[in-house]
Design a protein around this motif. Structure first.
Motif, PDB file in Angstrom:
ATOM      1  N   GLU A  72       0.867  -1.179   0.000  1.00  0.00           N
ATOM      2  CA  GLU A  72       0.000   0.000   0.000  1.00  0.00           C
ATOM      3  C   GLU A  72       0.905   1.231   0.000  1.00  0.00           C
ATOM      4  OE1 GLU A  72      -3.305   0.109  -0.138  1.00  0.00           O
ATOM      5  OE2 GLU A  72      -3.514  -2.069  -0.094  1.00  0.00           O
ATOM      6  N   PRO A  73       0.779   2.117  -0.995  1.00  0.00           N
ATOM      7  CA  PRO A  73       1.639   3.302  -1.023  1.00  0.00           C
ATOM      8  C   PRO A  73       1.272   4.284   0.087  1.00  0.00           C
ATOM      9  CG  PRO A  73       0.058   3.356  -2.833  1.00  0.00           C
ATOM     10  CD  PRO A  73      -0.117   2.040  -2.146  1.00  0.00           C
ATOM     11  N   LEU A  74       2.295   4.949   0.601  1.00  0.00           N
ATOM     12  CA  LEU A  74       2.101   5.989   1.616  1.00  0.00           C
ATOM     13  C   LEU A  74       2.320   7.353   0.962  1.00  0.00           C
ATOM     14  CD1 LEU A  74       4.162   4.625   4.644  1.00  0.00           C
ATOM     15  CD2 LEU A  74       1.698   4.928   4.559  1.00  0.00           C
ATOM     16  N   GLY A  82       4.694   8.427   6.559  1.00  0.00           N
ATOM     17  CA  GLY A  82       4.305   7.529   7.643  1.00  0.00           C
ATOM     18  C   GLY A  82       4.999   7.920   8.937  1.00  0.00           C
ATOM     19  N   PRO A  83       5.586   6.950   9.643  1.00  0.00           N
ATOM     20  CA  PRO A  83       6.245   7.259  10.914  1.00  0.00           C
ATOM     21  C   PRO A  83       7.690   7.753  10.757  1.00  0.00           C
ATOM     22  CG  PRO A  83       6.268   4.902  10.563  1.00  0.00           C
ATOM     23  CD  PRO A  83       5.507   5.501   9.411  1.00  0.00           C
ATOM     24  N   PHE A  84       8.142   7.973   9.523  1.00  0.00           N
ATOM     25  CA  PHE A  84       9.527   8.386   9.263  1.00  0.00           C
ATOM     26  C   PHE A  84       9.569   9.879   8.937  1.00  0.00           C
ATOM     27  CE2 PHE A  84       9.009   3.958   8.138  1.00  0.00           C
ATOM     28  CZ  PHE A  84      10.048   3.355   8.836  1.00  0.00           C
ATOM     29  N   TYR A  97      12.973   7.673  13.120  1.00  0.00           N
ATOM     30  CA  TYR A  97      11.825   6.843  13.490  1.00  0.00           C
ATOM     31  C   TYR A  97      11.722   6.882  15.007  1.00  0.00           C
ATOM     32  CZ  TYR A  97       8.937   2.758  14.395  1.00  0.00           C
ATOM     33  OH  TYR A  97       7.946   1.924  14.845  1.00  0.00           O
ATOM     34  N   GLN A  98      10.521   7.144  15.515  1.00  0.00           N
ATOM     35  CA  GLN A  98      10.309   7.198  16.964  1.00  0.00           C
ATOM     36  C   GLN A  98      10.106   5.776  17.484  1.00  0.00           C
ATOM     37  OE1 GLN A  98      10.304   9.974  19.192  1.00  0.00           O
ATOM     38  NE2 GLN A  98      10.361   8.261  20.616  1.00  0.00           N
ATOM     39  N   SER A  99      11.162   5.187  18.045  1.00  0.00           N
ATOM     40  CA  SER A  99      11.086   3.830  18.587  1.00  0.00           C
ATOM     41  C   SER A  99      10.662   3.880  20.049  1.00  0.00           C
ATOM     42  CB  SER A  99      12.438   3.124  18.459  1.00  0.00           C
ATOM     43  OG  SER A  99      13.362   3.684  19.372  1.00  0.00           O
ATOM     44  N   ARG A 100      10.479   2.730  20.649  1.00  0.00           N
ATOM     45  CA  ARG A 100      10.123   2.670  22.073  1.00  0.00           C
ATOM     46  C   ARG A 100      11.270   3.183  22.948  1.00  0.00           C
ATOM     47  NH1 ARG A 100       7.707  -1.849  19.721  1.00  0.00           N
ATOM     48  NH2 ARG A 100       9.516  -3.185  20.024  1.00  0.00           N
ATOM     49  N   ALA A 101      12.499   3.065  22.431  1.00  0.00           N
ATOM     50  CA  ALA A 101      13.668   3.511  23.194  1.00  0.00           C
ATOM     51  C   ALA A 101      14.024   4.968  22.919  1.00  0.00           C
ATOM     52  CB  ALA A 101      14.861   2.623  22.872  1.00  0.00           C
ATOM     53  N   GLY A 102      13.354   5.594  21.968  1.00  0.00           N
ATOM     54  CA  GLY A 102      13.659   6.978  21.615  1.00  0.00           C
ATOM     55  C   GLY A 102      13.797   7.124  20.108  1.00  0.00           C
ATOM     56  N   TYR A 133       7.390  -1.787   6.641  1.00  0.00           N
ATOM     57  CA  TYR A 133       7.508  -0.657   5.725  1.00  0.00           C
ATOM     58  C   TYR A 133       8.644  -0.931   4.755  1.00  0.00           C
ATOM     59  CZ  TYR A 133       4.528   2.155   8.769  1.00  0.00           C
ATOM     60  OH  TYR A 133       3.468   2.635   9.496  1.00  0.00           O
ATOM     61  N   VAL A 134       8.477  -0.456   3.530  1.00  0.00           N
ATOM     62  CA  VAL A 134       9.562  -0.471   2.544  1.00  0.00           C
ATOM     63  C   VAL A 134       9.695   0.960   2.045  1.00  0.00           C
ATOM     64  CG1 VAL A 134      10.375  -1.339   0.328  1.00  0.00           C
ATOM     65  CG2 VAL A 134       9.168  -2.874   1.885  1.00  0.00           C
TER      66      VAL A 134
END
Length: 201
Positions: A72-74, A82-84, A97-102, A133-134
């Motif tokens: 699916e294109p973003l 997206g999240p990037f 990218y906002q990870s759980r660790a920061g 994601y790609v």
């Protein structure tokens, strides 16, 4: 006297059994499979040949089915997809990218030197299922010799890491992509790069 009577009864019983078996053999009837010769079996008092077992049908090996998930294109903007998110740094450009660790700069896992990227532009972005994601990104790390070095990478949000990457062949700034079901093709002016099932191999 009791012994004599017991012996007489036993003799009659044996003789009666032999006579029953002889009668069955003469009339062509049987009582059990052992009354029949060879491989024949006793069925409904008749000796018959057993039914051959149906041969097991060998199914040809087939390729595994493609998942029912499709690319699916973003939407891609100047600030990210997206999240990037794209963020300028003192040296180079980060793709965060906002990870759980920061916050993590995913370009550190894509290029050899994240500070030498010059610019980072997201060319194309796709989702593949709920946590894959790609992204296709171009950088200016090649300078004037190669105006755009382009990479495709896959990112797994469950484990929060880049799980595959490849450099797209060519130096052109034009990047084309085509998604068909579980197949994604990325092409510049060189050979095409193909990504299946949301993971760059």
């Amino acid at each position: 006297m009791k012994r004599l009577l017991t012996l007489a009864l036993l003799t009659l019983a044996i003789a009666g059994c032999d006579k029953a078996e002889q009668t069955a053999a003469v009339s062509g009837q049987c009582a059990k499979d052992t009354d029949c010769k060879g491989e024949r079996i006793c069925e409904s008092g008749q000796c018959i040949n057993p039914q051959p077992q149906p041969a097991l049908l060998a199914k040809p090996a087939s390729a595994p089915l493609a998942p029912s998930i499709a690319y699916e294109p973003l939407p891609v903007g100047d600030e990210g997809a997206g999240p990037f998110t794209v963020q300028g740094m003192e040296l180079g450009t980060a793709l965060n990218y906002q990870s759980r660790a920061g916050v993590m700069n995913v370009m550190e896992a894509v290029v050899a030197d994240a500070e030498s990227t010059g610019y980072v532009a997201i060319e194309k972005a796709y989702t593949f299922g709920p946590n894959r994601y790609v992204l296709v990104v171009s950088t200016g790390e090649g300078g004037n010799a190669c105006p755009a070095s382009t990479y495709v990478f896959s990112f797994d949000t469950a484990s929060e890491h880049v799980d595959g990457k490849a450099e797209v062949d060519g130096c052109s700034e034009m990047v084309e992509s085509m998604a068909e079901g579980n197949k994604l093709t990325i092409k510049k002016d060189g050979a095409a790069t193909v990504v299946y099932n949301g993971q760059v191999k």
